[in-house]
Design a protein around this motif. Structure first.
Motif, mmCIF file in Angstrom:
data_model
loop_
_atom_site.group_PDB
_atom_site.id
_atom_site.type_symbol
_atom_site.label_atom_id
_atom_site.label_comp_id
_atom_site.label_asym_id
_atom_site.label_seq_id
_atom_site.Cartn_x
_atom_site.Cartn_y
_atom_site.Cartn_z
ATOM 1 N N ASP A 286 0.838 -1.208 0.000
ATOM 2 C CA ASP A 286 0.000 0.000 0.000
ATOM 3 C C ASP A 286 0.865 1.248 0.000
ATOM 4 O O ASP A 286 0.602 2.215 -0.719
ATOM 5 C CB ASP A 286 -0.922 0.038 1.230
ATOM 6 C CG ASP A 286 -1.995 -1.037 1.159
ATOM 7 O OD1 ASP A 286 -2.180 -1.610 0.061
ATOM 8 O OD2 ASP A 286 -2.625 -1.316 2.207
ATOM 9 N N LEU A 287 1.904 1.198 0.816
ATOM 10 C CA LEU A 287 2.793 2.351 0.922
ATOM 11 C C LEU A 287 3.545 2.564 -0.409
ATOM 12 O O LEU A 287 3.718 3.698 -0.869
ATOM 13 C CB LEU A 287 3.799 2.121 2.054
ATOM 14 C CG LEU A 287 4.397 3.357 2.678
ATOM 15 C CD1 LEU A 287 3.324 4.274 3.245
ATOM 16 C CD2 LEU A 287 5.351 2.943 3.812
ATOM 17 N N GLU B 266 1.271 4.225 -2.762
ATOM 18 C CA GLU B 266 1.120 5.642 -2.398
ATOM 19 C C GLU B 266 2.316 6.470 -2.890
ATOM 20 O O GLU B 266 2.145 7.562 -3.456
ATOM 21 C CB GLU B 266 1.003 5.719 -0.867
ATOM 22 C CG GLU B 266 0.797 7.114 -0.317
ATOM 23 C CD GLU B 266 1.080 7.156 1.190
ATOM 24 O OE1 GLU B 266 0.625 6.246 1.921
ATOM 25 O OE2 GLU B 266 1.780 8.097 1.624
ATOM 26 N N LYS B 267 3.528 5.929 -2.704
ATOM 27 C CA LYS B 267 4.717 6.701 -3.101
ATOM 28 C C LYS B 267 4.850 6.772 -4.623
ATOM 29 O O LYS B 267 5.294 7.773 -5.170
ATOM 30 C CB LYS B 267 5.993 6.092 -2.500
ATOM 31 C CG LYS B 267 6.000 6.060 -0.989
ATOM 32 C CD LYS B 267 5.865 7.456 -0.367
ATOM 33 C CE LYS B 267 5.857 7.376 1.151
ATOM 34 N NZ LYS B 267 5.470 8.649 1.791
ATOM 35 N N LYS C 253 2.374 6.920 -6.615
ATOM 36 C CA LYS C 253 1.411 7.970 -6.982
ATOM 37 C C LYS C 253 2.031 9.345 -6.759
ATOM 38 O O LYS C 253 1.870 10.249 -7.566
ATOM 39 C CB LYS C 253 0.133 7.861 -6.143
ATOM 40 C CG LYS C 253 -0.835 6.832 -6.660
ATOM 41 C CD LYS C 253 -2.152 6.900 -5.888
ATOM 42 C CE LYS C 253 -3.052 5.736 -6.291
ATOM 43 N NZ LYS C 253 -3.937 5.305 -5.206
ATOM 44 N N ALA C 254 2.749 9.473 -5.655
ATOM 45 C CA ALA C 254 3.352 10.771 -5.319
ATOM 46 C C ALA C 254 4.348 11.222 -6.385
ATOM 47 O O ALA C 254 4.556 12.416 -6.582
ATOM 48 C CB ALA C 254 4.034 10.701 -3.957
#
Ligand code: SF4
Ligand code: MG
Length: 323
Positions: free
Chosen positions: A130-131, A134-135, A137-138
């Motif tokens: 998940d992390l 997220e990164k 995406k960032a």
């Protein structure tokens, strides 16, 4: 209040059979939370060695011969390998010029991201994934869930560097050391990556040391600059100040050599000569063989880095501020 990073009198040497060579000669600077600093200079100035020494990544025959590297009040130069490993990739991350120095070609992006994370933290694979998403995406990687299953060769150079940045961000570090992060990329992609790094630093209050030979890039992204020459810092101050009013002859040369600074139709300026090798650093001011203004004192005495005249910065040149 203590600084995020405080380097004092750092000295790095290379132990060779013929004797020790000094690669970094007693440099010092400080960095605050969220502050962005550029280390600039031609190849061989000692910029990367400085970056590597902060992470204790100097490989033999190099070694830290003196000085302190205080990060959040702890001296990194004396940590054990184990302690250093937890700082590295946890509180401080490094981004290299070539993404393939960081990426393993035979592992999927997802495995590389999650395994690194699981090595540093007690975290389940699914939370690590998940992390990772997220990164990714960032750093604007589209469809990150699918992309996690792919290998580095399935991405373009610019995307690979963005993935490297995502990896660097995984642990929400306080400091990113970026060593020529865009040098290997096309000009248009370079600007994108620099914008991205700048955004991320601002959003996360992350400090950055940007190592580059390109003063143009540094002036867009950083708040202060240390100009390095032959293992020393020769000029240091706020980016605006230095770019608009350079004082050290070497800094002036670097600025004159920027593509945008020439008169239309004129030849691109180049500082004459080249950076000396570690084994042949000239006596006195190491820049003297290349400096138009050199005089006897320059050949005999090393000019200390200090505030000279009324300039709001430090300069290591005998002639600056002299009345
Ligand atoms: Fe040039 Fe002398 Fe200044 Fe060195 S100290 S940069 S040689 S003028
Ligand atoms: Mg380098």
């Amino acid at each position: 209040m203590s600084h995020l990073l405080e380097i004092n009198d750092l000295e790095v040497r290379f132990a060779l059979r013929s004797g020790d060579l000094t690669a970094i000669n007693r440099i010092g600077f400080t960095l605050e939370k969220g502050e962005r600093m550029g280390l600039v200079g031609e190849s061989g100035a000692g910029k990367s060695v400085t970056g590597f020494s902060i992470l204790n990544l100097i490989s033999k025959p190099g070694y830290i011969a003196g000085g302190r590297i205080l990060f959040r009040g702890r001296d990194l130069a004396v940590l054990t390998t184990e302690e250093m490993r937890s700082v590295r990739g946890n509180r401080i991350s490094m981004i290299f010029q070539d993404p393939m120095m960081t990426l393993n070609p035979v592992m999927t992006i997802g495995d590389q991201m999650t395994e690194g994370l699981m090595a540093h933290r007690k975290i389940s694979r699914s939370s690590a994934e998940d992390l990772a998403v997220e990164k990714l995406k960032a750093v604007h990687i589209p469809s990150p869930e699918t992309r996690l299953r792919q290998y580095p060769h399935e991405f373009s150079g610019g995307m690979r560097q963005r993935i490297v940045i995502a990896i660097a961000l995984l642990t929400d570090p306080d400091l990113i050391i970026a060593d020529e992060p865009t040098t290997a990329l096309d000009v248009t992609i370079q600007a994108e990556i620099m914008d991205l790094l700048l955004d991320l630093c601002t959003q996360k209050e992350m400090a950055m040391i940007l190592i580059t030979h390109d003063l143009g890039v540094v002036s867009q992204v950083t708040e202060k600059i240390g100009v390095m020459y032959a293992g020393r810092i020769v000029e240091m101050g706020s980016t605006d100040n230095i770019v608009s009013n350079p004082q050290h002859p070497y800094t002036k040369g670097l600025i004159r050599a920027l593509p945008g600074s020439r008169e239309p139709g004129s030849m691109l300026y180049q500082i004459p000569g080249s950076m000396p090798s570690l084994s042949a650093i000239p006596e006195g001011c190491a820049f003297h063989p290349r400096c138009d203004l050199a005089r006897d004192v320059c050949r005999a005495e090393v000019p200390p880095l200090m505030q000279r005249g009324l300039f709001q910065r430090l300069v290591a040149c005998h002639l600056v501020g002299a009345v």
